[in-house]
Each structure stands twice: as structure tokens, then as C-alpha cells.
Design an enzyme around this catalytic site. Structure first.
Site, PDB file in Angstrom:
ATOM      1  N   TYR A   1       0.827  -1.220   0.000  1.00 36.08           N
ATOM      2  CA  TYR A   1       0.000   0.000   0.000  1.00 36.08           C
ATOM      3  C   TYR A   1       0.859   1.266   0.000  1.00 36.08           C
ATOM      4  O   TYR A   1       0.363   2.340   0.331  1.00 36.08           O
ATOM      5  CB  TYR A   1      -0.961   0.005   1.192  1.00 36.08           C
TER       6      TYR A   1
ATOM      7  N   LYS B   1       6.967   4.343   4.956  1.00 37.51           N
ATOM      8  CA  LYS B   1       7.353   3.532   3.786  1.00 37.51           C
ATOM      9  C   LYS B   1       7.326   4.382   2.513  1.00 37.51           C
ATOM     10  O   LYS B   1       8.132   4.184   1.605  1.00 37.51           O
ATOM     11  CB  LYS B   1       6.424   2.326   3.643  1.00 37.51           C
TER      12      LYS B   1
HETATM   13  P1  NAP Z   1       8.642  -8.835  12.106  1.00 37.70           P
HETATM   14  O1  NAP Z   1       8.708 -10.308  12.174  1.00 37.70           O
HETATM   15  O2  NAP Z   1       7.954  -8.081  13.187  1.00 37.70           O
HETATM   16  O3  NAP Z   1      10.123  -8.318  11.951  1.00 37.70           O
HETATM   17  C1  NAP Z   1      10.544  -7.037  12.255  1.00 37.70           C
HETATM   18  C2  NAP Z   1      12.043  -7.128  12.518  1.00 37.70           C
HETATM   19  O4  NAP Z   1      12.541  -5.802  12.663  1.00 37.70           O
HETATM   20  C3  NAP Z   1      12.386  -7.895  13.779  1.00 37.70           C
HETATM   21  O5  NAP Z   1      13.314  -8.908  13.454  1.00 37.70           O
HETATM   22  C4  NAP Z   1      13.012  -6.872  14.702  1.00 37.70           C
HETATM   23  O6  NAP Z   1      14.143  -7.433  15.399  1.00 37.70           O
HETATM   24  C5  NAP Z   1      13.489  -5.807  13.715  1.00 37.70           C
HETATM   25  N1  NAP Z   1      13.488  -4.474  14.329  1.00 37.70           N
HETATM   26  C6  NAP Z   1      12.427  -3.794  14.829  1.00 37.70           C
HETATM   27  N2  NAP Z   1      12.817  -2.626  15.331  1.00 37.70           N
HETATM   28  C7  NAP Z   1      14.177  -2.553  15.139  1.00 37.70           C
HETATM   29  C8  NAP Z   1      15.156  -1.585  15.437  1.00 37.70           C
HETATM   30  N3  NAP Z   1      14.837  -0.430  16.049  1.00 37.70           N
HETATM   31  N4  NAP Z   1      16.446  -1.824  15.093  1.00 37.70           N
HETATM   32  C9  NAP Z   1      16.775  -2.998  14.474  1.00 37.70           C
HETATM   33  N5  NAP Z   1      15.884  -3.947  14.163  1.00 37.70           N
HETATM   34  C10 NAP Z   1      14.594  -3.731  14.488  1.00 37.70           C
HETATM   35  O7  NAP Z   1       7.942  -8.299  10.732  1.00 37.70           O
HETATM   36  P2  NAP Z   1       7.800  -8.968   9.283  1.00 37.70           P
HETATM   37  O8  NAP Z   1       6.381  -9.294   9.073  1.00 37.70           O
HETATM   38  O9  NAP Z   1       8.839 -10.007   9.084  1.00 37.70           O
HETATM   39  O10 NAP Z   1       8.118  -7.714   8.361  1.00 37.70           O
HETATM   40  C11 NAP Z   1       9.389  -7.531   7.777  1.00 37.70           C
HETATM   41  C12 NAP Z   1       9.292  -6.399   6.770  1.00 37.70           C
HETATM   42  O11 NAP Z   1       8.349  -6.721   5.762  1.00 37.70           O
HETATM   43  C13 NAP Z   1       8.847  -5.070   7.367  1.00 37.70           C
HETATM   44  O12 NAP Z   1       9.552  -4.016   6.752  1.00 37.70           O
HETATM   45  C14 NAP Z   1       7.367  -5.014   7.026  1.00 37.70           C
HETATM   46  O13 NAP Z   1       6.870  -3.686   6.962  1.00 37.70           O
HETATM   47  C15 NAP Z   1       7.367  -5.693   5.662  1.00 37.70           C
HETATM   48  N6  NAP Z   1       6.078  -6.289   5.267  1.00 37.70           N
HETATM   49  C16 NAP Z   1       5.632  -7.441   5.839  1.00 37.70           C
HETATM   50  C17 NAP Z   1       4.447  -8.007   5.385  1.00 37.70           C
HETATM   51  C18 NAP Z   1       3.950  -9.325   5.915  1.00 37.70           C
HETATM   52  O14 NAP Z   1       2.946  -9.865   5.400  1.00 37.70           O
HETATM   53  N7  NAP Z   1       4.572  -9.953   6.890  1.00 37.70           N
HETATM   54  C19 NAP Z   1       3.701  -7.381   4.407  1.00 37.70           C
HETATM   55  C20 NAP Z   1       4.168  -6.188   3.868  1.00 37.70           C
HETATM   56  C21 NAP Z   1       5.377  -5.658   4.292  1.00 37.70           C
HETATM   57  P3  NAP Z   1      14.505  -7.045  16.931  1.00 37.70           P
HETATM   58  O15 NAP Z   1      13.209  -7.066  17.690  1.00 37.70           O
HETATM   59  O16 NAP Z   1      15.464  -8.122  17.311  1.00 37.70           O
HETATM   60  O17 NAP Z   1      15.132  -5.686  16.881  1.00 37.70           O
END
Ligand code: NAP
Length: 296
Positions: free
Chosen positions: A169, A184
Site C-alpha cells: 500500500y 514507507k
Molecule cells: P517482524 O517479524 O515483526 O520483523 C521485524 C524485525 O525488525 C524484527 O526482526 C526486529 O528485530 C526488527 N526491528 C524492529 N525494530 C528494530 C530496530 N529499532 N532496530 C533494528 N531492528 C529492528 O515483521 P515482518 O512481518 O517479518 O516484516 C518484515 C518487513 O516486511 C517489514 O519491513 C514489514 O513492513 C514488511 N512487510 C511485511 C508483510 C507481511 O505480510 N509480513 C507485508 C508487507 C510488508 P529485533 O526485535 O530483534 O530488533
């Protein structure tokens, strides 16, 4: 025909199974790939595909438990990984993480800006801290990491690739996600500006916008939006299926590879046409504040 059988036969086909190589086996041999947030969810899934192709993975994030689980997943497929403690909001921590990666594996060749924080909230209920936490991590973090990476590539006279993970989005906004949608969109702008600034230095900058990709690490906040579970969301997507994390990994490995050497400033959307969905007659409009209970 059961619902499950229908699901498997209709819509876009499922991808080949996980574990197969899409690119030649040694595509990332001798290369170092630093992935912010690489120990969980989509970051971990992308890390696995780079590792299968010979890349040495640096997981950069805050929590030791995420480091442990990410390294274990990569080693389980025969890959090589290390982890560095780093909060993307702090440039000095980023510099230290790049130093540690260089000392262990060599200069980083590929940076994946994947780290994010997110929670659904109606805009009028979002606190200044909530706004700042998400925009600091997503937008400031992506810029600080990209700047550190590019400075080092230029100093080493070495080409490089940056991949920014966006959201499907990114161009339309998302009610309930005002903070991450805005951040984003900022990263989408970074992608285009930095692609132009750094192409003469051999650095490519692209983005990858995932649709819905279920994984085991979704936070409770994010799960609360989908009470029937992420898998059940296939009904709402034109592809009639959700994304598979290994196909996102395949896209990432292509975009950063030498096979995409002329590709820069591009946003690659992988969402089964979810963002384009319209109805002949739209469903009744429900204000976001009626969909998301106020956070206490
Ligand atoms: P997730 O499992 O919550 O992963 C987020 C990661 O970011 C965690 O490993 C966390 O590690 C790290 N993180 C958060 N704050 C941080 C900080 N201040 N410094 C360093 N690391 C940090 O989320 P996800 O679903 O895998 O998403 C990954 C990416 O894909 C994101 O950019 C999200 O917007 C995008 N996305 C995901 C989806 C989906 O369907 N899952 C869809 C569209 C876009 P720590 O807690 O160890 O720091």
C-alpha cells in the site's frame, strides 16, 4: 470438492516448493549480506534464500533471542551467519555493526533494509511516541543504514546493492497504518533519489513491496487484525492465495544479484494483485475507528 482442494486448484498456482534454487548455486559465494531484522519473519525468510546461494549473512537487530533463532534457521540449511546487536535508529550503532560484519566476513555487499515496527491504530489515537517509534525505525533507520553502507562501498571502490522492504500500500496509504504508510512512502522516495545519486558509484537501490505473507513471527498486535488467521486471508486476494515467504526470498535474491545489474530505482510489487482489488459495488464503508478499538 473440499474448500482446501478448491483453494489449491483456483487462482494463481502455488510456487515451487521451498529449498529449490532459482539462481545458480554460487550466485552469492563470497558475498556478505546484512539484513536488518533478519532474525524473524520475512527478514529471516530472505536470509535463508541468500544463504542457500552461498551468501554470508549478518543479522542486525536488537534482541538476542532473534539473533539465536535466525542463526539457527540459516545453519539448518547449511548456511553461514553471524548476528550484531544494532538499533537502526542510532547511527553509531549502525557503524559499529558494519565494523563487526567487516571484521568477521569482509565489507558488506548487499544491504536489506527490512526492520520495521507496526501496530494498527486509528490516526487520532496515535501518540507522538508511537508515531516517532515507527517513523524512526522505518524511515530514519533505512536512511542511516543506506548512508553507512554507501560510504563504505565508495571507500572500498566496491559495487553494492540495497533493497528496501516496503508495503504493497506504499502508493495508496492504509487506514489504521498512518505511521508506517507514511514512513514507507518516504523510503520509496529514498529508493529513487539514492538510485540516481549512487549509480555512478556502482550501487543499485531497489525496493520490494510484499502483499500478505504469513509467517510464524507475526506480533500479537498484527494477528489481532486477522482473527481467522493469516492463511484464511486468501479469500480476500485476487490470486486466491497468500504469498509464500520463500517466493519473497527468491525475489530479493534476484533483485540484488548480478542478473539484475541494470535494475535500479525500481519497486517490485509481489502481492497477487491485492493492491489493485476493486468491486463493482464497494462494500459498505466502515470508519477505521469502528474497526480498531482505542488503545488504552
Ligand atoms: P517482524 O517479524 O515483526 O520483523 C521485524 C524485525 O525488525 C524484527 O526482526 C526486529 O528485530 C526488527 N526491528 C524492529 N525494530 C528494530 C530496530 N529499532 N532496530 C533494528 N531492528 C529492528 O515483521 P515482518 O512481518 O517479518 O516484516 C518484515 C518487513 O516486511 C517489514 O519491513 C514489514 O513492513 C514488511 N512487510 C511485511 C508483510 C507481511 O505480510 N509480513 C507485508 C508487507 C510488508 P529485533 O526485535 O530483534 O530488533
Amino acid at each position: 470438492m473440499s474448500e482446501h482442494e478448491r483453494k489449491l486448484q483456483a487462482g494463481l498456482p502455488q510456487p515451487p516448493s521451498a529449498g529449490q534454487a532459482m539462481l545458480p548455486a554460487a550466485t552469492y559465494e563470497g558475498k556478505v549480506i546484512l539484513i536488518t531484522g533478519g532474525g524473524t519473519g520475512l527478514g529471516k525468510a530472505m536470509a535463508l534464500e541468500f544463504a542457500r546461494l552461498g551468501g554470508r549473512i549478518v543479522i542486525a537487530s536488537r534482541k538476542p533471542e532473534h539473533h539465536v533463532q535466525g542463526i539457527a534457521a540459516i545453519e539448518a540449511v547449511g548456511g553461514t551467519a553471524m548476528a550484531v546487536s544494532m538499533d537502526v535508529r542510532y547511527p553509531e550503532q549502525i557503524a559499529a555493526a558494519f565494523d563487526a560484519a567487516a571484521a568477521a566476513f569482509g565489507t558488506v555487499d548487499v544491504l536489506i533494509n527490512n526492520a520495521a515496527g507496526n501496530f494498527p491504530v486509528a490516526a487520532e489515537n496515535l501518540s507522538p511516541n508511537g508515531w516517532k517509534a515507527v517513523t524512526d525505525i522505518v524511515l530514519d533507520g533505512a536512511f542511516f543504514c543506506s548512508q553507512e553502507f554507501a560510504r563504505r562501498c565508495v571507500a572500498a571502490a566496491q559495487p553494492g546493492a540495497i533493497l528496501n522492504i516496503l508495503v504493497s500500500y506504499v502508493n495508496g496509504g492504509a487506514p489504521g497504518h498512518v505511521h508506517i504508510a507514511a514512513a514507507k512512502a518516504g523510503v520509496a522516495s529514498l529508493t529513487e533519489t539514492l538510485a540516481v545519486e549512487w549509480a555512478p558509484d556502482g550501487i543499485r537501490v531497489n525496493s520490494l513491496s510484499p502483499g500478505l505473507f504469513p509467517h510464524e513471527d507475526h506480533s500479537a498486535d498484527m494477528r489481532s487484525q486477522r482473527p481467522e488467521g493469516y492463511e484464511a486471508e486468501w479469500r480476500r486476494i485476487p490470486a486466491l492465495r497468500v504469498g509464500r515467504t520463500h517466493e519473497l526470498g527468491w525475489a530479493a535474491t534476484y533483485l540484488c544479484s548480478p542478473y539484475a545489474a541494470y535494475l535500479t530505482g525500481h519497486n517490485f510489487i509481489l502481492d497477487g494483485a491485492e493492491r489493485l482489488r476493486r468491486s463493482l459495488r464497494m462494500p459498505e464503508f466502515v470508519p477505521i475507528r469502528d474497526q480498531i478499538p482505542k488503545r488504552s
